[in-house]
Design an enzyme around this catalytic site. Structure first.
Site, PDB file in Angstrom:
ATOM      1  N   HIS A  73       0.828  -1.222   0.000  1.00  0.00           N
ATOM      2  CA  HIS A  73       0.000   0.000   0.000  1.00  0.00           C
ATOM      3  C   HIS A  73       0.860   1.270   0.000  1.00  0.00           C
ATOM      4  CE1 HIS A  73       0.331   0.009   4.502  1.00  0.00           C
ATOM      5  NE2 HIS A  73       0.206   1.319   4.331  1.00  0.00           N
ATOM      6  N   ASP A 117       0.229  -7.582   1.822  1.00  0.00           N
ATOM      7  CA  ASP A 117       0.655  -6.176   1.758  1.00  0.00           C
ATOM      8  C   ASP A 117       2.183  -6.096   1.766  1.00  0.00           C
ATOM      9  OD1 ASP A 117       0.625  -3.446   1.750  1.00  0.00           O
ATOM     10  OD2 ASP A 117      -0.183  -3.202   3.780  1.00  0.00           O
ATOM     11  N   SER A 201       4.314   2.508   7.945  1.00  0.00           N
ATOM     12  CA  SER A 201       4.003   1.394   7.049  1.00  0.00           C
ATOM     13  C   SER A 201       5.222   1.006   6.238  1.00  0.00           C
ATOM     14  CB  SER A 201       2.904   1.799   6.066  1.00  0.00           C
ATOM     15  OG  SER A 201       1.676   1.890   6.725  1.00  0.00           O
TER      16      SER A 201
END
Ligand SMILES: *[C@@H]1O[C@H](CO)[C@@H](O)[C@H](O)[C@H]1NC(C)=O
Ligand SMILES: *[C@@H]1O[C@H](CO)[C@@H](O)[C@H](O)[C@H]1NC(C)=O
Ligand SMILES: *[C@@H]1O[C@H](CO)[C@@H](O)[C@H](O)[C@H]1NC(C)=O
Length: 253
Positions: A73, A117, A201
């Protein structure tokens, strides 16, 4: 549990959409402390240039001289990776910045479930490995027991009031929990108020000394609370994918 997970999923989606639209709702390490400068030489700051003209950030980690791992992402139109960085206000000559030649997001990345992810980034030139820039080893095969002594680090937001990135690399201890849904989604999970936030992230979940066991993926709900569930893509489940993707990328040249 199934119904809580689906609420979690909806919140995760909401959070991601906010980020994609650039309405600052990003976050950073909550409840952590500053890392000893250059004690995590595999850490990478990803500067992401989005198609709408905005610039965003993610974490990542160095796998070899020319591959960085991050979260799917964190995909963007183009990137610069910063290596050997501690304080973003002190971009010394020793900080290396390299553009990304090609991205390899996992083809089964599911943005609503936030599964698979993971993403590999091939650098346009090789990183110079030194005391401040060193690849990290990946976790081996899973033996069924959760890894211990885990830490995540990143430059994300550090408190509720401040929307800015942290200028200095922060880190926080993480205790993983047993959770069937997480295991089914090839993920490790932790729960609680302290942990990574969105700006973190793509950074590594480092456990058992210095090995990358996971990739910071998502958290629900987005605001930190005692119930916040953090999800890390489980690297041992992606070893085959990592090896074949790197091989393919190298053969293309
Ligand atoms: C993505 O995840 C959602 C939620 O779990 C699921 O309903 C959907 O079928 C998944 N999409 C694909 C392409 O697998
Ligand atoms: C299994 O893996 C965990 C986490 O990687 C490790 O702490 C533990 O020592 C391993 N156990 C055995 C028997 O190898
Ligand atoms: C974090 O973990 C390290 C090593 O795993 C340990 O030495 C340290 O005391 C822990 N810190 C906190 C605040 O729990």
């Amino acid at each position: 549990m199934v119904s809580t997970m689906s609420i979690h999923r909806r919140l995760a989606v909401a959070m991601l959409v906010l980020t994609l639209h650039g309405q600052v709702h990003a976050g950073g390490i909550f409840g952590g402390h500053e890392a000893v400068p250059h004690s995590r030489p595999y850490m990478v700051l990803l500067e992401r240039y989005m198609s709408d003209g905005t610039t965003k950030y993610c974490g990542g980690f160095l796998l070899s001289e020319d591959f960085v791992m991050s979260a799917a992402h964190c995909e963007a139109k183009s990137f610069t990776v910063f290596l050997g960085l501690h304080n973003v206000h002190k971009m010394t000559n020793e900080v290396q910045h390299i553009t990304v030649q090609q991205t390899f997001p996992h083809k089964d990345f599911n943005i609503s479930a936030m599964t698979n992810d993971v993403m590999l980034l091939k650098l346009s030139s090789k990183a110079k490995v030194n005391n401040h820039v060193t690849p990290i080893a990946l976790a081996g095969q899973d033996n069924g027991s959760l890894p211990k002594s885990c830490i995540v680090s990143g430059w994300g937001r550090t408190d509720r009031k401040n929307e800015m990135m942290s200028p200095k690399l922060m880190e926080v201890n993480i205790t993983l929990i047993e959770n069937e849904n997480c295991a089914r989604e090839n993920a490790y999970c932790s729960v609680g108020e302290t942990g990574p936030r969105q700006g973190d992230s793509g950074g590594p979940l480092v456990c058992e000394g210095v090995k990358a066991y996971g990739v910071v993926s998502s958290m629900f709900p987005p605001e930190p609370s005692a119930q916040t569930l953090y999800k890390f893509a489980k690297i041992s489940d992606y070893r085959g994918w990592i090896i074949s993707t790197v091989k393919k990328a190298v053969m293309q040249i």
